[in-house]
Write an enzyme that holds these catalytic residues in place. Sequence first.
Site, PDB file in Angstrom:
ATOM      1  N   CYS A  89       0.954  -1.173   0.126  1.00 26.36           N
ATOM      2  CA  CYS A  89      -0.056   0.157  -0.067  1.00 26.36           C
ATOM      3  C   CYS A  89       0.982   1.380   0.098  1.00 26.36           C
ATOM      4  CB  CYS A  89      -0.861  -0.012   1.339  1.00 26.36           C
ATOM      5  SG  CYS A  89      -2.044   1.372   1.407  1.00 26.36           S
ATOM      6  N   HIS A 131      -8.539  -3.751  -2.731  1.00 27.42           N
ATOM      7  CA  HIS A 131      -7.845  -3.031  -2.063  1.00 27.42           C
ATOM      8  C   HIS A 131      -8.239  -1.682  -1.920  1.00 27.42           C
ATOM      9  CE1 HIS A 131      -3.702  -1.879  -0.475  1.00 27.42           C
ATOM     10  NE2 HIS A 131      -4.145  -0.749  -0.821  1.00 27.42           N
ATOM     11  N   GLU A 132      -8.636  -1.084  -3.077  1.00 30.41           N
ATOM     12  CA  GLU A 132      -8.761   0.418  -3.522  1.00 30.41           C
ATOM     13  C   GLU A 132     -10.429   0.697  -2.797  1.00 30.41           C
ATOM     14  OE1 GLU A 132      -6.499   2.215  -3.738  1.00 30.41           O
ATOM     15  OE2 GLU A 132      -5.171   0.759  -4.606  1.00 30.41           O
ATOM     16  N   HIS A 135     -10.193   0.906   0.726  1.00 28.91           N
ATOM     17  CA  HIS A 135      -9.774   2.327   1.210  1.00 28.91           C
ATOM     18  C   HIS A 135     -11.062   3.196   1.460  1.00 28.91           C
ATOM     19  CE1 HIS A 135      -5.488   2.482   1.573  1.00 28.91           C
ATOM     20  NE2 HIS A 135      -5.238   1.972   0.458  1.00 28.91           N
TER      21      HIS A 135
END
Length: 190
Positions: A89, A131-132, A135
Amino acid sequence: MTVQPIRLFGDPVLRTPAEPVVDFDRELRRLVADLTDSMREQNGTGLAAPQLGIGLRVFAFDVDDVVGHLVNPSLDFPDEEEQDGPEGCLSIPGVYVDTKRRRNAVATGFNEHGDPVRLVGTGLMARCVQHETDHLDGVLFLDRLDPERRKEAMRQIRAADWYDPAAPPTVKVSPHPGPPGPPGPLGLGG
Ligand SMILES: [Zn+2]
């Protein structure tokens, strides 16, 4: 260039769920450009708006030279298949830990003009959109690790030269400009 500093682990903005985008205006297009430029400058695979301190549901991606962005994404998983491999990250520089993710993901959302977008991802692309999107919910890949791996990740973080538990979190940003280095294992640094 509209490269912006990237917020680092410890910054509360990374733990704050982002708001849906309502206005597909010039400001949004500037944000998408900032995300894309900042991601590419760091050789990242993806970058989400909270990593630039902006609480909006937008991320940019660059996976195997497929560059794009997604606004107000939502994820679907067409099957139960999993993958396991190194993940990193840009907000946790230099830390790569094997992370289990779904192998296949379908992300739907909008582009910067408000047109509907559907992104079918497998492997690294699927890992990136998971993953994004995390976030945007205030979730970091550390949260996806089993206890053993999480311990190893925290050990790496505490040993990292950028990590300073005593510093006020809002001033911890990545150094800019930095020389674009080679991508990490599997190139994922989102
Ligand atoms: Zn990330």
